[in-house]
Design a protein around this motif. Sequence first.
Motif, PDB file in Angstrom:
ATOM      1  N   THR A   1      39.105  37.924  38.055  1.00  7.62           N
ATOM      2  CA  THR A   1      40.404  37.638  38.354  1.00  7.62           C
ATOM      3  C   THR A   1      40.512  36.847  39.664  1.00  7.62           C
ATOM      4  O   THR A   1      39.415  36.871  40.404  1.00  7.62           O
ATOM      5  CB  THR A   1      41.251  38.745  38.424  1.00  7.62           C
ATOM      6  N   ALA A   2      41.675  36.420  39.781  1.00  3.44           N
ATOM      7  CA  ALA A   2      41.590  35.434  41.054  1.00  3.44           C
ATOM      8  C   ALA A   2      41.692  36.433  42.253  1.00  3.44           C
ATOM      9  O   ALA A   2      41.090  36.347  43.184  1.00  3.44           O
ATOM     10  CB  ALA A   2      43.240  34.912  41.073  1.00  3.44           C
ATOM     11  N   GLU A   3      42.222  37.922  42.107  1.00  5.67           N
ATOM     12  CA  GLU A   3      42.151  38.959  43.180  1.00  5.67           C
ATOM     13  C   GLU A   3      40.839  39.001  43.366  1.00  5.67           C
ATOM     14  O   GLU A   3      40.219  39.541  44.789  1.00  5.67           O
ATOM     15  CB  GLU A   3      42.901  39.840  42.720  1.00  5.67           C
ATOM     16  N   GLN A   4      39.944  39.309  42.317  1.00  5.36           N
ATOM     17  CA  GLN A   4      38.621  39.824  42.578  1.00  5.36           C
ATOM     18  C   GLN A   4      37.672  38.640  43.245  1.00  5.36           C
ATOM     19  O   GLN A   4      36.923  39.023  44.334  1.00  5.36           O
ATOM     20  CB  GLN A   4      37.882  40.074  41.046  1.00  5.36           C
ATOM     21  N   ARG A   5      37.982  37.484  42.879  1.00  7.07           N
ATOM     22  CA  ARG A   5      37.042  36.339  43.512  1.00  7.07           C
ATOM     23  C   ARG A   5      37.451  36.268  44.866  1.00  7.07           C
ATOM     24  O   ARG A   5      36.780  36.029  45.648  1.00  7.07           O
ATOM     25  CB  ARG A   5      37.608  35.087  42.721  1.00  7.07           C
ATOM     26  N   ASP A   6      38.819  36.258  45.226  1.00  8.91           N
ATOM     27  CA  ASP A   6      39.340  36.251  46.576  1.00  8.91           C
ATOM     28  C   ASP A   6      38.681  37.295  47.561  1.00  8.91           C
ATOM     29  O   ASP A   6      38.417  37.238  48.651  1.00  8.91           O
ATOM     30  CB  ASP A   6      40.845  36.293  46.755  1.00  8.91           C
ATOM     31  N   ARG A   7      38.389  38.371  46.957  1.00 10.95           N
ATOM     32  CA  ARG A   7      37.962  39.807  47.715  1.00 10.95           C
ATOM     33  C   ARG A   7      36.587  39.476  47.882  1.00 10.95           C
ATOM     34  O   ARG A   7      36.022  40.251  48.944  1.00 10.95           O
ATOM     35  CB  ARG A   7      38.337  40.988  46.973  1.00 10.95           C
TER      36      ARG A   7
ATOM     37  N   ARG B   1      35.905  47.043  39.512  1.00  5.85           N
ATOM     38  CA  ARG B   1      34.841  46.510  39.699  1.00  5.85           C
ATOM     39  C   ARG B   1      34.291  45.912  38.223  1.00  5.85           C
ATOM     40  O   ARG B   1      33.209  45.298  38.152  1.00  5.85           O
ATOM     41  CB  ARG B   1      33.845  47.345  40.127  1.00  5.85           C
ATOM     42  N   LEU B   2      35.048  46.216  37.245  1.00  6.51           N
ATOM     43  CA  LEU B   2      35.018  45.559  35.769  1.00  6.51           C
ATOM     44  C   LEU B   2      35.153  44.120  35.836  1.00  6.51           C
ATOM     45  O   LEU B   2      36.349  43.750  36.228  1.00  6.51           O
ATOM     46  CB  LEU B   2      35.844  46.256  34.905  1.00  6.51           C
ATOM     47  N   ILE B   3      34.266  43.211  35.565  1.00  2.80           N
ATOM     48  CA  ILE B   3      34.346  41.904  35.395  1.00  2.80           C
ATOM     49  C   ILE B   3      34.707  41.454  33.959  1.00  2.80           C
ATOM     50  O   ILE B   3      33.821  41.715  33.026  1.00  2.80           O
ATOM     51  CB  ILE B   3      33.076  41.250  35.848  1.00  2.80           C
ATOM     52  N   GLY B   4      35.752  40.782  33.807  1.00  3.55           N
ATOM     53  CA  GLY B   4      36.129  40.426  32.255  1.00  3.55           C
ATOM     54  C   GLY B   4      36.784  41.778  31.727  1.00  3.55           C
ATOM     55  O   GLY B   4      37.196  42.404  32.284  1.00  3.55           O
ATOM     56  N   GLU B   5      36.798  41.431  30.259  1.00  3.49           N
ATOM     57  CA  GLU B   5      37.220  42.701  29.679  1.00  3.49           C
ATOM     58  C   GLU B   5      36.259  43.689  29.298  1.00  3.49           C
ATOM     59  O   GLU B   5      35.068  43.238  29.115  1.00  3.49           O
ATOM     60  CB  GLU B   5      37.981  42.118  28.198  1.00  3.49           C
ATOM     61  N   GLU B   6      36.456  44.885  28.857  1.00  2.00           N
ATOM     62  CA  GLU B   6      35.460  45.735  28.363  1.00  2.00           C
ATOM     63  C   GLU B   6      35.060  45.094  26.831  1.00  2.00           C
ATOM     64  O   GLU B   6      35.890  44.703  26.108  1.00  2.00           O
ATOM     65  CB  GLU B   6      36.150  47.083  27.882  1.00  2.00           C
TER      66      GLU B   6
END
Length: 379
Positions: A105-111, A223-228
């Motif tokens: 997500t954008a939030e994950q990438r920014d972090r 820390r999950l990337i994408g969907e389950e």
Amino acid sequence: MAVVRLLPTQEARDLLDLTRDFADKELATRVEEHERDETYPEGLFAKLGEAGLLGLPYPEEMGGGGQPYEVYLQVLEELAARWAAVAVAVSVHGLSCFPLATYGTAEQRDRWLPDMLAGKVIGGYSLSEPQAGSDAGALNCRAERVETGYRISGTKAWITHGGRADFYALFARTGEGSRGVSCFLAPGRAEGLTFGRPEQKMGLHAIPTTSAHWDGAVIDSDRLIGEEGQGLQIAFSALDSGRLGIAACATGLAQAALDVAVRYANERTQFGRKIIDHQGLGFLLADMAAAVDSARATYLDAARRRDAGLPYGRNASVAKLVCTDAAMKVTTDAVQVLGGYGYTRDFPAERYMREAKITQIFEGTNQIQRLVISRHLSR
């Protein structure tokens, strides 16, 4: 000898000049000591990050270098020509950034992504397991939902930079079947995470390869990337790019072996002539040069398809197959050119030969590449 490259821009030419200068000063001067003593090159990856060489194929707005894949792969080739273990680790770092950069997500990438692409933190790729090497769908490592996130239990294997990396692209089972695997950006340190002793490898001695044991370690849910259940899609998508990285590393290794063989053949005399002037040896060297040039052209073709937004999965498998088989043949022939000296550690040819073998195995064995190619043809 320096490879004369056809590069798309002056910026790319400057980047390759910087890479060669860095590799000559920081890699070529240290490789023999660390590979012989099997010691980790402390501080080297920080320098690679400072030089901007760890995030090259990712967009500048994400903190990357904004370079086309065809340029990035030629950087990897130059690094591998000096020190294959380091080049492979750089390729794996890029591979480990792929899930977050592409599916996060954008939030994950920014972090997380800026520090990853700047090389402030180093990544590993954690897909394989002891009983599930080529068969990624047979993973047993599990990620169980708990109140605070996911509890990870199981063993992963063959992790480049294992125990040294700051984060891992981790693939673990959250359900059943091929749609029951998920991807996580796992921290490199966690309570309940331990690593096995480094594998005693044939080559690539300076960078550790280890197993990882997850004994109920809990990681945060964000820390999950994408969907389950999207994990295998992410893993296979990343591996298409990763295979091109290994193809480029193998080509650099083959180029280094060719250079050693040509240099020796121009200096060594037998029967009153340089040995390169004997037709039997001259033709062997010609075949080695043709193999290296063909390998380079193959990976660049796949990279240019990737850069153009065209399907390139089959081409990536072809490149991985062709380049790594070429590296094995060229490095073996380099030992032959040097004769008895090639079998000693006084020359790097024997190390190149040992290092080339693994390129036919990791990122999908070459038998798996043939399977991938044949399946594309059957469609």
